[in-house]
Design an enzyme around this catalytic site. Sequence first.
Site, mmCIF file in Angstrom:
data_model
loop_
_atom_site.group_PDB
_atom_site.id
_atom_site.type_symbol
_atom_site.label_atom_id
_atom_site.label_comp_id
_atom_site.label_asym_id
_atom_site.label_seq_id
_atom_site.Cartn_x
_atom_site.Cartn_y
_atom_site.Cartn_z
ATOM 1 N N GLU A 93 -6.718 -8.261 -3.761
ATOM 2 C CA GLU A 93 -8.071 -8.163 -4.301
ATOM 3 C C GLU A 93 -9.038 -7.574 -3.278
ATOM 4 O OE1 GLU A 93 -6.170 -10.806 -4.305
ATOM 5 O OE2 GLU A 93 -5.954 -11.567 -6.360
ATOM 6 N N ARG B 113 7.178 -10.855 -0.468
ATOM 7 C CA ARG B 113 5.753 -11.071 -0.778
ATOM 8 C C ARG B 113 5.163 -12.140 0.126
ATOM 9 N NH1 ARG B 113 1.243 -11.633 -1.112
ATOM 10 N NH2 ARG B 113 -0.207 -11.529 -2.877
ATOM 11 N N GLU C 281 0.906 1.559 -4.945
ATOM 12 C CA GLU C 281 1.083 1.963 -3.550
ATOM 13 C C GLU C 281 2.347 2.798 -3.359
ATOM 14 O OE1 GLU C 281 0.770 -1.567 -1.211
ATOM 15 O OE2 GLU C 281 -1.426 -1.537 -1.212
#
Length: 439
Positions: A68, A271, A340
């Site tokens: 974010e 992650r 990305e």
Amino acid sequence: MSSRGARLALTAYRTLGIAASPLFSAYLSYRAAKGKELRERRLERFGYASHERPVGPLIWFHAASVGETNSMIPLIREIRRLNIHIVLTTGTVTSAKVAAERLGTDVIHQFVPLDLQPAVKRFLEYWQPDCALIAESEIWPATLLELERRRIPQILVNARMSDRSFARWSRRLSIAQALFEKFALVVAQSDIDGERFRDLGARYVMVSGNLKVDTDAPSCDPKVLAQYRQQIGDRKTWAAISTFEGEEKAAGFVHRALRERDGQLTIIVPRHPERSDAIEAELVAQGLKVARRTRNDIIFPDVDILLGDTIGEMGLYLRLAEVAFVGRSLFGEGGQNPLEPAMLGCAILSGGNVQNFRESYQILARRGAARMVRDTEMLAKGVHYLLTNDTARRGMIEAGASAVQEMRGALTATMKGLEPYINPLAVKARLLPKTSEED
């Protein structure tokens, strides 16, 4: 539940928060011991400021975590060009680091106050923001209520609503309506997101597209990149990025299935890097030799896996590969951001569980930039095909670049939607006496 019942529930939430406030000090101490809070900045979580408020108009930006924060950076830079001050809050140590590295002194960073009425009240009384811009899907009842009480416009930008969140809010529709109606504006990523916010009670909704497309591709240290490229040599390389539990094991299976034919290097970027010790042990148990980024291990020819166990280096890992599997899509739900790898020249593979990024995947797949796989065996076949078929791989890479270009424009649309709230602040900023620094 009736609208009256929803109001009573929100009042009870705020009251319980006030009563429970003293307990959160121990909670933050526990998080600090785990490295999830900065001990020296814990008071910010109770609304105590650690920086002087500048003179002039100020906007409060909130971005929960790294993704974010990165998506907000182009918008933050546009607003700072208007000489409007910004206090940016985030909720994680890693996002604070990203803010410092990418924005420097352009913004004042604070950790977001806990969603407790005393903490939020203290934060707002000190910073006195003229407007609050909240990223994506952060809905905190006490914060929304306190902003409304002070008549501070609150706007949800780059807003998205996952299938799971929509189902959960729909079961509590009266509470959702009591909260979402408080937003002066919701700037949604897609038509589906926009409709969901309207269904849940948002009164003013516009669709902008995804701000993440208008961000710069993640950078990397060119010296480190050159060093790794030299070590890898002419080996074929693919990456499994943003992986969740189960997907690292699948990547290990793919590597073992292709090793004799392709001799490839596999890059795995979890992650959550704090899982890296367990991931390494799992890969070693499969008979694989693992090099880790945090140890600066050399990638010798017999290394099977480069474990990207760092934060903020996705630009490095993706530049080392031309094929990328994007995780949380074979095991787990929701998917991860495929933009990305598209920006950095990778052909994209993904599982089918991509609900949180449905529109991006639809565009990428329609363009021929992304392919979906059903299971680990199909992933292995896809990786092998793309590593060995230069024409197909390059075609997907070019299609990804075109798709990203097609999706751009969210920043311009968002700024247009924010004009009624931003323009008066820009005028106010221009009328302020200039300081010696500004001269």
